[in-house]
Design an enzyme around this catalytic site. Structure first.
Site, PDB file in Angstrom:
ATOM      1  N   CYS A 228       0.834  -1.207   0.000  1.00  0.00           N
ATOM      2  CA  CYS A 228       0.000   0.000   0.000  1.00  0.00           C
ATOM      3  C   CYS A 228       0.869   1.258   0.000  1.00  0.00           C
ATOM      4  O   CYS A 228       1.754   1.425   0.846  1.00  0.00           O
ATOM      5  CB  CYS A 228      -0.926  -0.018   1.211  1.00  0.00           C
ATOM      6  SG  CYS A 228      -1.790   1.533   1.490  1.00  0.00           S
ATOM      7  N   CYS A 231       0.216   3.345   3.162  1.00  0.00           N
ATOM      8  CA  CYS A 231       0.787   2.684   4.348  1.00  0.00           C
ATOM      9  C   CYS A 231       2.287   2.976   4.445  1.00  0.00           C
ATOM     10  O   CYS A 231       2.824   3.185   5.556  1.00  0.00           O
ATOM     11  CB  CYS A 231       0.550   1.188   4.286  1.00  0.00           C
ATOM     12  SG  CYS A 231      -1.191   0.711   4.302  1.00  0.00           S
TER      13      CYS A 231
END
Length: 537
Positions: A228, A231
């Site tokens: 991600c 993230c």
């Protein structure tokens, strides 16, 4: 129905009837002679004494008036009633009553005419779309309703006329209306990228998650995926904030809070249990008055900036609440800043979306998908299965109104909500990245009175659904296209004079036909009796 003299063959009866007729003729001649004598004397008096005449000199004779009588009478004594005639009279009366009732019912019934014309909608008119959709596997946290059309209109994440409710796997609502936090597309992630990382947050798994959630009053968890983008932006700030919180609130000495993380690519069951669908998702788990009977905890989502300072400030605000009032941990007791960035997380993984949209009367799309400007989604894990509780176009019409209009057209309203109650479920047998599409063709129907007054305007549609594999994020798509033609149902008025004419035709026609049948029947019976008498002689 009465007949003339009956031929019996008996001379006495004939003679008796002849005498009666002769007497009647004699009386008629005598009466006529008296009338002529009286009229002649009256004329003589008028000539001699014109000044004493009490009435006009010219007088219309009653005999001349009687000459135009269409309905001349036969003396009753010259007619004969028969049993067959009585039977036919009863049948004729019943037939008249029946046909009169049918004609009256037809006169009172409403008749309509249906025509196809070009849609009379003016340019700039909007069409309302009402919908109620249930998504068992789409969280209200990220559910987004988008609208677009061929003219370039593109409205994303419409919320003004939309309501969301968290639902369980049985499509039952689990609480009040869901209000997501303000997820800005321009969150501050800090400038810690590139610095050497020291992982101070605790890695949780399905085996130790419950232990930590019961050990610490406040457990702040970052659910992430290594692939991600968001993230990876959050990771430096998260680890740095975890270090500062650990130094400020020592887990062994203070024990009120701890920051942790969960890799959802490794702990898929744990993430699904907490209804994680977007990465990263920061959840705050509390232990205390919000503990449920099944030892599950109510938790909140953090939607604020993701730099170290903002994360530490959020955690400190939550911990101070525990320190001041350990038994009162509700959201309304938090500081104003925390209230803006912390919202109750969805307690289930499903969402029911209901509301309405106003769109232009051109081909367009209504789409429901997972959307966020600061989260990533695993398209292979997204399931856009849904149940269409309601979908209709135009103003909502009450069922009673439709029932009243059935007298105009029995087919009216049959396709007003064609998709209602239909499920479209992907049981994972179709594979990942499945988009469910619905192609809707909408036709306008308008009902007007005979004077041109509009009674109702409704939209009916046909629906064809299919599934398609997408390289992008799967969606539930409703493509609608309006027909350039419309159905016009007009109420027809009926003439009362036409009704009276039909009633007269019924009475006269039945009477005439019954008379013909009676004459045929009487002649036949008379002939049969003559033949029978001839055989006896």
């Amino acid at each position: 129905m009465r007949k003339g003299p009956k031929a019996t063959g008996t001379s006495i009866v004939i003679l008796y009837r002849w005498r009666e007729v002769s007497n009647l003729e004699a009386e008629d001649k005598s009466r006529r002679g008296g009338e002529r004598f009286f009229v002649s004397k009256l004329r003589e008096a008028e000539l001699l004494f014109p000044q004493f005449t009490p009435y006009p000199t010219k007088m219309v004779s009653t005999s001349k008036i009687k000459s135009v009588d269409f309905y001349r009478k036969i003396p009753r004594d010259l007619t004969e009633a028969t049993l067959s005639g009585a039977g036919l009279s009863i049948v004729a009366a019943i037939a008249m009553l029946f046909l009169f009732g049918m004609e009256l019912n037809n006169y009172l019934a409403v008749s309509t005419s249906t025509s196809i014309i070009v849609d009379r909608s003016s340019d700039g008119d909007f069409l309302r779309i009402d919908f109620n959709l249930s998504f068992p596997s789409l969280s209200c946290e990220f559910a987004s309703v988008d609208v677009s059309d061929v003219l370039g209109t593109n409205r994303l994440n419409v919320t003004k006329t939309i309501r969301k409710f968290s639902i369980d796997s049985n499509l039952r609502a689990t609480g009040s209306e869901f209000h997501s936090g303000a997820m800005s597309a321009l969150l501050n992630h800090g400038d810690e990228a590139g610095e050497e990382l020291v992982e101070d947050s605790v890695s949780l798994t399905g085996r130790n998650f419950d232990t930590f959630s019961h050990q610490f009053p406040i457990l702040v968890v970052n659910f992430y995926a290594p692939w991600c983008y968001w993230c990876n932006l959050l990771k430096p700030s998260w680890e740095k904030a975890a270090k500062q919180i650990k130094e400020r609130y020592d887990p062994e000495m203070d024990g009120r809070v701890i920051l942790a993380k969960v890799d959802c690519t490794q702990e898929g069951d744990l993430c699904r249990r907490n209804h994680i669908q977007g990465y990263p998702s920061i959840r705050i788990f509390r232990k205390g008055s919000d503990l449920k009977d099944d030892n599950a905890h109510e938790h909140e989502s953090y939607y604020g900036d993701r730099d170290t300072e903002s994360l530490v400030k959020m955690v400190v605000g939550v911990v101070e609440t525990v320190h001041l009032e350990p038994q009162k941990l509700a959201l309304e007791d938090k500081s104003d800043n925390a209230t803006k960035t912390l919202k109750k997380a969805p307690s289930t993984g499903g969402c029911r979306i209901e509301g309405y949209m106003r769109v232009k009367k051109v081909p367009g799309n209504l789409m429901v998908s997972a959307s966020s400007g600061s989260h990533s989604f695993d398209s292979s894990q997204m399931n856009m299965s849904h149940v269409v509780n309601h979908l209709s176009f135009g103003r909502r019409i009450l069922p009673q109104t439709f029932a009243d209009l059935k007298r105009l057209s029995p087919y009216l309203g049959r396709n007003h909500d064609r998709l209602d109650g239909r499920p479209f479920i992907n049981q994972r047998d179709l594979g990942p990245n499945v988009t469910i599409e619905h192609y809707l063709q909408v036709v306008k129907t308008e009902v007007v009175k005979s004077n041109g007054q509009a009674l109702i305007e409704e939209y009916e549609y046909t629906a064809h659904s299919s599934v398609a594999h997408s390289y992008y994020l799967p969606v539930a798509k409703f493509h609608f296209e309006l027909s350039p033609m419309q159905v016009l149902i007009t109420e027809n008025s009926k003439s009362f004079s036409h009704f009276i004419t039909n009633v007269c035709a019924i009475i006269g026609g039945v009477f005439t036909v019954a008379g013909i049948l009676d004459s045929i029947l009487h002649q036949t019976m008379t002939l049969m009796k003559k033949i029978e008498l001839g055989k006896n002689f």
